[in-house]
Design a protein around this motif. Structure first.
Motif, PDB file in Angstrom:
ATOM      1  N   ILE A   1      -8.881  -5.648 -44.225  1.00 42.70           N
ATOM      2  CA  ILE A   1      -8.320  -6.794 -43.504  1.00 42.70           C
ATOM      3  C   ILE A   1      -7.372  -7.622 -44.365  1.00 42.70           C
ATOM      4  O   ILE A   1      -6.344  -8.094 -43.899  1.00 42.70           O
ATOM      5  CB  ILE A   1      -9.457  -7.673 -42.933  1.00 42.70           C
ATOM      6  CG1 ILE A   1     -10.159  -6.911 -41.791  1.00 42.70           C
ATOM      7  CG2 ILE A   1      -8.916  -9.003 -42.411  1.00 42.70           C
ATOM      8  CD1 ILE A   1     -11.363  -7.623 -41.227  1.00 42.70           C
ATOM      9  N   GLY A   2      -7.676  -7.819 -45.624  1.00 41.85           N
ATOM     10  CA  GLY A   2      -6.804  -8.592 -46.491  1.00 41.85           C
ATOM     11  C   GLY A   2      -6.928 -10.087 -46.254  1.00 41.85           C
ATOM     12  O   GLY A   2      -7.927 -10.576 -45.725  1.00 41.85           O
ATOM     13  N   ASP A   3      -5.873 -10.832 -46.627  1.00 45.43           N
ATOM     14  CA  ASP A   3      -5.941 -12.291 -46.586  1.00 45.43           C
ATOM     15  C   ASP A   3      -4.985 -12.899 -45.564  1.00 45.43           C
ATOM     16  O   ASP A   3      -4.635 -14.070 -45.648  1.00 45.43           O
ATOM     17  CB  ASP A   3      -5.650 -12.877 -47.970  1.00 45.43           C
ATOM     18  CG  ASP A   3      -4.214 -12.615 -48.425  1.00 45.43           C
ATOM     19  OD1 ASP A   3      -3.517 -11.803 -47.777  1.00 45.43           O
ATOM     20  OD2 ASP A   3      -3.796 -13.228 -49.426  1.00 45.43           O
ATOM     21  N   GLY A   4      -4.574 -12.107 -44.583  1.00 44.09           N
ATOM     22  CA  GLY A   4      -3.595 -12.580 -43.616  1.00 44.09           C
ATOM     23  C   GLY A   4      -4.039 -13.806 -42.840  1.00 44.09           C
ATOM     24  O   GLY A   4      -3.244 -14.734 -42.603  1.00 44.09           O
ATOM     25  N   GLU A   5      -5.309 -13.855 -42.457  1.00 43.38           N
ATOM     26  CA  GLU A   5      -5.791 -14.992 -41.680  1.00 43.38           C
ATOM     27  C   GLU A   5      -5.723 -16.290 -42.495  1.00 43.38           C
ATOM     28  O   GLU A   5      -5.308 -17.343 -41.985  1.00 43.38           O
ATOM     29  CB  GLU A   5      -7.222 -14.732 -41.199  1.00 43.38           C
ATOM     30  CG  GLU A   5      -7.302 -13.653 -40.136  1.00 43.38           C
ATOM     31  CD  GLU A   5      -8.699 -13.049 -40.042  1.00 43.38           C
ATOM     32  OE1 GLU A   5      -9.180 -12.853 -38.911  1.00 43.38           O
ATOM     33  OE2 GLU A   5      -9.303 -12.778 -41.100  1.00 43.38           O
TER      34      GLU A   5
ATOM     35  N   VAL B   1      -3.622  -8.596 -39.109  1.00 38.40           N
ATOM     36  CA  VAL B   1      -4.313  -7.520 -38.395  1.00 38.40           C
ATOM     37  C   VAL B   1      -5.796  -7.514 -38.759  1.00 38.40           C
ATOM     38  O   VAL B   1      -6.171  -7.520 -39.930  1.00 38.40           O
ATOM     39  CB  VAL B   1      -3.679  -6.162 -38.708  1.00 38.40           C
ATOM     40  CG1 VAL B   1      -4.519  -5.030 -38.120  1.00 38.40           C
ATOM     41  CG2 VAL B   1      -2.257  -6.104 -38.157  1.00 38.40           C
ATOM     42  N   ASN B   2      -6.622  -7.485 -37.733  1.00 37.04           N
ATOM     43  CA  ASN B   2      -8.074  -7.452 -37.899  1.00 37.04           C
ATOM     44  C   ASN B   2      -8.570  -6.070 -37.486  1.00 37.04           C
ATOM     45  O   ASN B   2      -8.684  -5.763 -36.299  1.00 37.04           O
ATOM     46  CB  ASN B   2      -8.722  -8.539 -37.038  1.00 37.04           C
ATOM     47  CG  ASN B   2     -10.218  -8.649 -37.251  1.00 37.04           C
ATOM     48  OD1 ASN B   2     -10.827  -7.821 -37.921  1.00 37.04           O
ATOM     49  ND2 ASN B   2     -10.818  -9.674 -36.671  1.00 37.04           N
ATOM     50  N   THR B   3      -8.855  -5.237 -38.478  1.00 40.41           N
ATOM     51  CA  THR B   3      -9.328  -3.878 -38.205  1.00 40.41           C
ATOM     52  C   THR B   3     -10.819  -3.831 -37.901  1.00 40.41           C
ATOM     53  O   THR B   3     -11.329  -2.823 -37.428  1.00 40.41           O
ATOM     54  CB  THR B   3      -9.061  -2.976 -39.417  1.00 40.41           C
ATOM     55  OG1 THR B   3      -9.800  -3.497 -40.538  1.00 40.41           O
ATOM     56  CG2 THR B   3      -7.583  -2.934 -39.748  1.00 40.41           C
ATOM     57  N   GLY B   4     -11.515  -4.914 -38.219  1.00 43.59           N
ATOM     58  CA  GLY B   4     -12.964  -4.915 -38.088  1.00 43.59           C
ATOM     59  C   GLY B   4     -13.668  -4.380 -39.314  1.00 43.59           C
ATOM     60  O   GLY B   4     -14.895  -4.420 -39.391  1.00 43.59           O
TER      61      GLY B   4
ATOM     62  N   PRO C   1      -4.964  -4.145 -34.366  1.00 45.42           N
ATOM     63  CA  PRO C   1      -4.061  -3.221 -35.060  1.00 45.42           C
ATOM     64  C   PRO C   1      -2.956  -2.693 -34.145  1.00 45.42           C
ATOM     65  O   PRO C   1      -3.036  -2.780 -32.920  1.00 45.42           O
ATOM     66  CB  PRO C   1      -4.994  -2.093 -35.520  1.00 45.42           C
ATOM     67  CG  PRO C   1      -6.356  -2.714 -35.568  1.00 45.42           C
ATOM     68  CD  PRO C   1      -6.371  -3.709 -34.446  1.00 45.42           C
ATOM     69  N   VAL C   2      -1.924  -2.129 -34.772  1.00 50.59           N
ATOM     70  CA  VAL C   2      -0.802  -1.560 -34.031  1.00 50.59           C
ATOM     71  C   VAL C   2      -0.585  -0.110 -34.453  1.00 50.59           C
ATOM     72  O   VAL C   2      -0.908   0.279 -35.573  1.00 50.59           O
ATOM     73  CB  VAL C   2       0.502  -2.352 -34.277  1.00 50.59           C
ATOM     74  CG1 VAL C   2       0.346  -3.792 -33.833  1.00 50.59           C
ATOM     75  CG2 VAL C   2       0.922  -2.287 -35.733  1.00 50.59           C
TER      76      VAL C   2
END
Length: 440
Positions: free
Chosen positions: A30-34, A22-25, A88-89
């Motif tokens: 944001i964390g390390d998900g990408e 998820v990219n909140t901007g 985001p969701v």
């Protein structure tokens, strides 16, 4: 029977959906998900002997690039790119878990099902298929799995273009979102011909701020130069204005094909009504007929009894190809000389040829599975990472092939709750994408 290519494509799409990217901007959230998703892709490529480079623009914001050599050294390389981040969701709005990758009644559900982990999983499967079967494509293929597209691509494609252009050496064209999905071409009962839209152009996107200044005063003593009042007039003028129709090459080609298929004239007088008759396609194409400037954020005083010295409004601006200066001039005329206009981010539109040979490649690849399908250029009203690659002289095309039911609006799935895609469409996508990348 489904092939290994199709099965892997579906499996990889589901696996990628389950990696929360998820990219909140907002960097802190944001964390390390990408990076985790990019590293997962890297591992799948390494399993079949494909080398790749993982690049982090900042910790956790990872992008991955791999190159497969082609048989024709004189042909320009083809970039195939997909972003790994998702928007985001609001989980309460979802019936299916947004990161569960559930399959029900022939549909795959999950954030990224169409935007755009479906394509990331598909091109990963195609790359593995080529390596496994010893298939050498005609052109060099550069596969890019990118971070940050959903917040403008600043830390993904934009960063790579500025800091690692060597990764895209020799690339002349690119394939990515948003297009390739089928829409009804004809409206006669029993005529199931489909059009597969290809985005040959993308609107530019810009953010600007209108600012009005006046004299601060007590609310009990109205002034003639109230900043809120002057700003409100300017915002109303912008909100009510409709910029003139511009028939770009992409728009005109779309109108020509659909006009012939449906017996519509698409004259200046009938354009709005004719587009409306296309059903859900009209909302997508209608937004490409003119420049737009939409007020989205207002900011003025914070005490009811004080007239503020300054008031501001932010605008979301979408620009047709070659219309930057015309839009700036039109906006200035609308708001007047006493309103300050401050430009923020400004990405101009992209425009690729509507009659390039690659369009024929897309058509040939579609025709194998859908002999009556017609590939139709159009102008995307939004923007993708192609805007960054355009700085390197790369012509970008939006084409993620999906054959879907007549009433299924793929574009409406972008950023929607219970985002979904037909499983059969994913298998179709794998077959068609393999043909495109092998022969392009």
């Amino acid at each position: 029977m489904p092939t290994l290519l199709e099965d892997e494509a579906l499996e990889f799409v589901r696996d990628l959906i389950r990696i929360e990217t998820v990219n909140t901007g907002v960097a802190a959230t944001i964390g390390d998900g990408e990076t985790r998703a990019a590293r997962w892709v890297q591992e799948r490529l390494a399993e079949v002997g494909i080398a790749s480079e993982l690049v982090e623009s900042r910790p956790g914001r990872g992008s991955l690039v791999a190159r497969l050599p082609g048989s024709d050294p004189d042909a320009g390389a083809l970039l195939v790119h997909a972003h790994l981040d998702v928007v985001p969701v609001e989980e309460k709005d979802w019936i299916h878990p947004p990161f569960g990758a559930d399959i029900e009644d022939g549909y795959l559900y999950g954030r990224g099902a169409v935007d755009m982990k479906n394509y990331a999983g598909t091109i990963l499967a195609v790359a593995r298929h080529f390596a496994r079967e010893g298939i050498v494509p005609r052109r060099d293929l550069v596969f890019a799995f990118l971070a940050d597209e959903e917040s403008g691509g600043v830390w993904g494609a934009g960063w790579l273009v500025e800091n690692r252009p060597d990764l895209f050496a020799g690339v002349t064209e690119a394939l990515s979102e948003v297009g390739g999905f089928s829409v009804p071409l004809a409206d006669e009962p029993g005529d199931d011909r489909r059009a597969y839209l290809v985005a040959t152009s993308e609107k530019g996107v810009a953010w600007s701020t209108l600012r009005a200044r006046g004299r601060a005063a007590h609310g009990s003593r109205p002034t003639a130069d109230n900043s809120v009042v002057r700003l409100a007039r300017a915002v109303a003028a912008v909100g009510e204005h409709r910029f003139p129709v511009v028939r770009t090459p992409a728009l005109q080609r779309f109108l020509d094909v659909f006009g012939e298929a449906r017996g519509l004239a698409f004259t200046d007088e009938s354009l709005a009504d004719d587009l409306e008759s296309l059903g859900f396609v009209s909302s997508l194409v209608g937004a490409t007929t003119r420049n737009t400037a939409t007020p989205t954020v207002l900011d003025a005083g914070d005490k009811t009894n004080i007239i503020p010295a300054e008031a501001a409004a932010r605008l979301d601006i979408r620009i047709l190809p070659g219309q930057d200066d015309a839009l700036r001039e039109g906006l200035r005329e609308l708001v007047g000389d006493d309103i300050d206009i401050r430009e923020g981010r400004w990405w101009s539109a992209t425009e690729a040829p509507v009659d390039a040979p690659i369009i024929g490649v897309l058509q040939d690849a579609i025709s194998v599975d859908d002999p009556d399908g017609v590939v139709v250029p159009y102008l995307l009203p939004a923007s993708t990472d192609n805007k960054h690659f355009a700085k390197l002289g790369i012509h970008g095309y939006g084409f993620v092939p999906l054959r879907v039911p007549r009433d299924f609006d793929v574009f409406a799935q972008f950023h929607a709750a219970d985002e979904r895609v037909p499983v059969d469409a994913l298998r179709f996508s794998a077959r068609v994408t393999e043909r495109i990348l092998r022969t392009a």
